[in-house]
Design a protein around this motif. Structure first.
Motif, PDB file in Angstrom:
ATOM      1  N   SER A  72       0.828  -1.209   0.000  1.00 52.46           N
ATOM      2  CA  SER A  72       0.000   0.000   0.000  1.00 52.46           C
ATOM      3  C   SER A  72       0.857   1.252   0.000  1.00 52.46           C
ATOM      4  CB  SER A  72      -0.924   0.018   1.216  1.00 52.46           C
ATOM      5  OG  SER A  72      -1.841  -1.042   1.153  1.00 52.46           O
ATOM      6  N   LEU A  73       1.907   1.262   0.819  1.00 51.60           N
ATOM      7  CA  LEU A  73       2.806   2.416   0.858  1.00 51.60           C
ATOM      8  C   LEU A  73       3.538   2.595  -0.465  1.00 51.60           C
ATOM      9  CD1 LEU A  73       4.257   2.140   4.481  1.00 51.60           C
ATOM     10  CD2 LEU A  73       2.599   3.811   3.607  1.00 51.60           C
ATOM     11  N   LEU A  74       3.932   1.481  -1.070  1.00 51.96           N
ATOM     12  CA  LEU A  74       4.612   1.545  -2.362  1.00 51.96           C
ATOM     13  C   LEU A  74       3.678   2.097  -3.437  1.00 51.96           C
ATOM     14  CD1 LEU A  74       7.196   0.908  -3.938  1.00 51.96           C
ATOM     15  CD2 LEU A  74       6.256  -1.362  -4.383  1.00 51.96           C
ATOM     16  N   GLU A  75       2.438   1.652  -3.442  1.00 54.80           N
ATOM     17  CA  GLU A  75       1.462   2.163  -4.412  1.00 54.80           C
ATOM     18  C   GLU A  75       1.152   3.636  -4.162  1.00 54.80           C
ATOM     19  OE1 GLU A  75      -1.840  -0.512  -4.206  1.00 54.80           O
ATOM     20  OE2 GLU A  75      -0.866  -2.006  -5.474  1.00 54.80           O
ATOM     21  N   LEU A  76       1.086   4.016  -2.884  1.00 53.66           N
ATOM     22  CA  LEU A  76       0.855   5.421  -2.551  1.00 53.66           C
ATOM     23  C   LEU A  76       2.007   6.287  -3.056  1.00 53.66           C
ATOM     24  CD1 LEU A  76      -0.868   7.547  -1.055  1.00 53.66           C
ATOM     25  CD2 LEU A  76       0.485   7.036   0.981  1.00 53.66           C
ATOM     26  N   LEU A  77       3.220   5.815  -2.859  1.00 53.54           N
ATOM     27  CA  LEU A  77       4.393   6.531  -3.344  1.00 53.54           C
ATOM     28  C   LEU A  77       4.405   6.588  -4.873  1.00 53.54           C
ATOM     29  CD1 LEU A  77       7.067   7.953  -2.697  1.00 53.54           C
ATOM     30  CD2 LEU A  77       8.158   5.711  -2.789  1.00 53.54           C
TER      31      LEU A  77
END
Length: 166
Positions: free
Chosen positions: A12-17
């Motif tokens: 999720s954090l990677l996709e947000l970034l």
């Protein structure tokens, strides 16, 4: 179980970034370019040089906020499209209020914030269409090749009109 939760959070954090990173980078780049162009303008024409562009840029910017206020049913209290004599340096503003209990109006705050991006682009494209028709046709052809649609194709015009009409 903990590893799966950690993997979900990490993804999720990677996709947000991946989603926000390019937007933030473009914003930083545009901010830096704006600062450089303002400095060059002031070096060339003096401290009041920003006012050379303000007479057209500020109203277009504020109209972007204003249209989104209307679209999302915010109560517009006061509008100043251009004020060159403001003591605090504010060149224009839109004062509005909204119902905090309305999800629609709360979502509208985001669109009110980005309204000038939309109004600025519409203004630039419209100005290009009127003043530089050959450049507009070239631009429209490139957009058509990129998206598969012309800027003036009825589906895009009607979609945009429907979106703005709410």
């Amino acid at each position: 179980m903990i590893q799966e939760i950690f993997a979900i959070i990490q993804l999720s954090l990677l996709e947000l970034l991946a989603f926000t990173g390019p937007i933030l980078m473009i914003g930083l780049l545009l901010g830096h370019m704006e600062q450089l162009s303002n400095n060059y303008l002031m070096q060339s024409f003096g401290n009041k040089a920003i006012l050379l562009t303000a007479w057209i840029g500020v109203p277009v910017h504020e109209i972007g906020h204003l249209l989104m206020c209307w679209l999302f049913n915010h109560r517009v209290r006061k509008v100043k499209l251009l004020d060159l004599k403001a003591r605090d340096g504010t060149l224009g503003y839109v004062q509005h209020s909204y119902s905090r209990s309305s999800l629609y109006q709360n979502i509208g705050n985001f669109f009110i914030g980005i309204g000038p991006i939309l109004s600025g682009n519409i203004f630039l494209i419209g100005t290009m269409y009127i003043l530089l028709p050959e450049t507009f046709n070239s631009f429209s052809g490139q957009m058509s090749a990129f998206t598969g649609n012309s800027l003036l194709e009825p589906s895009i015009v009607s979609s945009t009109a429907a979106l703005l009409a709410g």
